[in-house]
Write an enzyme that holds these catalytic residues in place. Structure first.
Site, PDB file in Angstrom:
ATOM      1  N   CYS A 171      45.391  34.781  31.035  1.00 22.31           N
ATOM      2  CA  CYS A 171      45.669  34.549  29.614  1.00 22.31           C
ATOM      3  C   CYS A 171      46.837  33.563  29.448  1.00 22.31           C
ATOM      4  O   CYS A 171      46.671  32.382  29.705  1.00 22.31           O
ATOM      5  CB  CYS A 171      45.901  35.878  28.901  1.00 22.31           C
ATOM      6  SG  CYS A 171      45.613  35.738  27.121  1.00 22.31           S
TER       7      CYS A 171
ATOM      8  N   HIS B  40      40.945  39.027  30.259  1.00 25.07           N
ATOM      9  CA  HIS B  40      41.847  39.994  30.907  1.00 25.07           C
ATOM     10  C   HIS B  40      41.117  40.889  31.911  1.00 25.07           C
ATOM     11  O   HIS B  40      40.618  41.946  31.527  1.00 25.07           O
ATOM     12  CB  HIS B  40      42.500  40.882  29.841  1.00 25.07           C
ATOM     13  CG  HIS B  40      43.576  40.191  29.085  1.00 25.07           C
ATOM     14  ND1 HIS B  40      44.879  40.123  29.523  1.00 25.07           N
ATOM     15  CD2 HIS B  40      43.533  39.505  27.925  1.00 25.07           C
ATOM     16  CE1 HIS B  40      45.603  39.435  28.667  1.00 25.07           C
ATOM     17  NE2 HIS B  40      44.816  39.046  27.676  1.00 25.07           N
TER      18      HIS B  40
END
Ligand code: NAG
Length: 347
Positions: A155, A268
Site C-alpha cells: 500500500c 493488503h
C-alpha cells in the site's frame, strides 16, 4: 438353545480374523519391515544455499496506528501486528526497524535481517520518506552485491517506492478504493514465475480474478498508462495485476521487479487473516489462503538471503522484546499495534 452359543462363536471368529487381517495389512512391527530401530530416521540434509532462520525487518510508521487512542507522543511510531503475523506465519521472526531512531542504529538493525516489509500508512514526506528511500537503496546495493534480499512494499510502501523510482512524487492520482474488497485482474499473458502468485494453486488463481479475495484501502492509485509511461518504473517493475476503483478507473495493483526480489502491492495481503476492524475484510478460506501464500512467498525469498548475523544481536532486537497493544475494541482500524518510542530502541 445351541444356536445361541453357535452364532456368537462364528461372529467372534470372523471378528478375530478381520483383526488379524487388518493388522497384517497396515501395521507391521519394525522387525517385520527390516527397519533398523537403532538408527535414527534419515532427515534430508538442509540445503546449504538456504537460510532456515530468516528474520524480516518491518519499518515502523509515524503515530500510534490508532489515531491517538493509544498515544499522542510526538516520537511515537507503530507497526500493525498483522504485518508481524504475516512474516511469522511464513516461518520468519521479526525485527522492528524504528524509523526515527538514530540512523546508525536503524541501519545496524538492517544488517540483522533477511528481508523488509514497508507497510501501509499515510506518511509521504519528511524523515519517513527519506528513511524508506535509504532502506530501498541499501537493499538494492545488497542485492547487487550478490545477496538475495526481498522487499514487500504494501500500500503506502508501494506508493513510496513508485515515487522514489520514478522520481516523481505526484505520479499517483486520486482513486476511490477505500475500505473495499476486490478481485485481481491478471495482465494478459503475464508470466507469474518469480511473482508471489507462482505457487498459488490454479483454482485459487482463477478465483482471484472473479471473487473479492483481496482488501483495498487507498485514496490514490496509479494507472497502467502512467506506470508504463515512466521509463524508470517500467524498467524496474512489471505489472502483474490491475484493479478497478469504485468509479471504474483502472489502477496498478501488484508489481514485481524483474531484476530484484521487490514486490509492490496496492492491496493488503496481511489483512485477510489478521485484521477484523472492517466488515469488508474477506475472511473466507480462499481469502485466508491468499494471506498464507503471500507469507510463504516472502519468507521463501528471505531464506535465500545468506546473511547470518550474530544470534545474540538478533535476539535482543526481535519483536518479542515488545508487547502489542489491543486496540480492536473500538471496532475500527488495526486490531493490535506495536508502539515504539525512540527511547526504547535496543542494540
Ligand atoms: C490524544 O489526543 C486526543 C485529542 O486531544 C484525545 O482525545 C486522546 O484521548 C489523546 N490520547 C491519549 C492516549 O491520551
Amino acid at each position: 438353545m445351541w444356536s445361541y452359543v453357535w452364532l456368537p462363536l462364528v461372529a467372534l471368529s470372523l471378528f478375530k480374523d478381520s483383526i488379524i487381517m487388518a493388522k497384517a495389512a497396515t501395521i507391521l512391527l519394525p522387525s517385520q519391515t527390516g527397519f533398523d530401530i537403532s538408527r535414527s530416521p534419515v532427515c534430508s540434509a538442509p540445503d546449504p544455499n538456504l537460510n532456515y532462520r530468516p528474520v524480516i525487518g518491518i519499518l515502523s510508521h509515524p503515530g500510534d496506528g490508532a489515531s491517538g487512542r493509544l498515544s499522542n507522543a510526538t516520537d511515537a511510531s507503530s507497526i500493525a501486528a498483522s504485518y508481524v503475523k504475516l512474516a511469522e506465519s511464513g516461518g520468519a521472526r521479526v525485527i522492528p526497524l524504528i524509523f526515527n531512531e538514530p540512523e546508525e542504529i536503524l541501519f545496524q538493525k538492517l544488517e540483522l535481517v533477511n528481508g523488509v516489509i514497508l507497510t501501509g500508512g499515510w506518511a509521504k514526506e519528511g524523515l519517513y520518506f527519506e528513511i524508506v528511500k535509504k532502506i530501498f537503496n541499501k537493499v538494492l546495493e545488497r542485492n547487487d552485491a550478490g545477496e538475495h534480499f526481498p522487499i514487500y512494499a504494501i500500500c503506502l510502501g508501494f506508493e513510496l517506492l513508485t515515487m522514489i523510482i520514478s522520481q516523481n512524487r505526484d505520479i499517483f492520482e486520486k482513486m476511490d478504493a477505500r475500505n473495499s474488497a476486490s478481485s485481481l485482474q491478471f495482465v494478459e499473458n503475464v508470466n507469474i514465475q518469480g511473482t508471489i502468485f507462482q505457487r498459488f494453486p490454479p483454482e485459487l488463481l482463477k478465483k482471484l480474478g472473479t471473487d473479492c479475495l483481496v482488501m483495498q484501502n487507498h485514496r490514490f492509485g496509479i494507472s497502467p498508462q502512467s506506470f508504463e509511461g515512466n521509463i524508470a518504473l517500467s524498467n524496474f517493475f512489471k505489472i502483474v495485476t490491475t484493479c478497478v476503483d469504485d468509479n471504474g478507473k483502472v489502477y496498478v495493483s501488484t508489481v514485481q521487479s524483474t531484476k530484484y526480489p521487490v514486490t509492490g502491492f496496492q492491496w493488503h495481503p496481511e489483512k485477510n487473516a489478521f485484521e477484523w476492524g472492517s466488515s469488508k475484510i474477506p475472511h473466507s478460506e480462499d481469502a485466508i489462503q491468499v494471506t498464507q501464500h503471500a507469507a510463504n512467498h516472502l519468507v521463501s525469498e528471505a531464506r535465500k538471503s545468506l546473511n547470518r548475523p550474530e544470534s545474540k544481536k538478533v535476539l535482543s532486537n526481535l519483536i518479542y522484546n515488545y508487547k502489542p497493544t489491543y486496540c480492536g475494541y473500538a471496532g475500527i482500524g488495526y486490531d493490535e499495534v506495536y508502539i515504539f518510542t525512540q527511547q526504547r530502541s535496543l542494540l
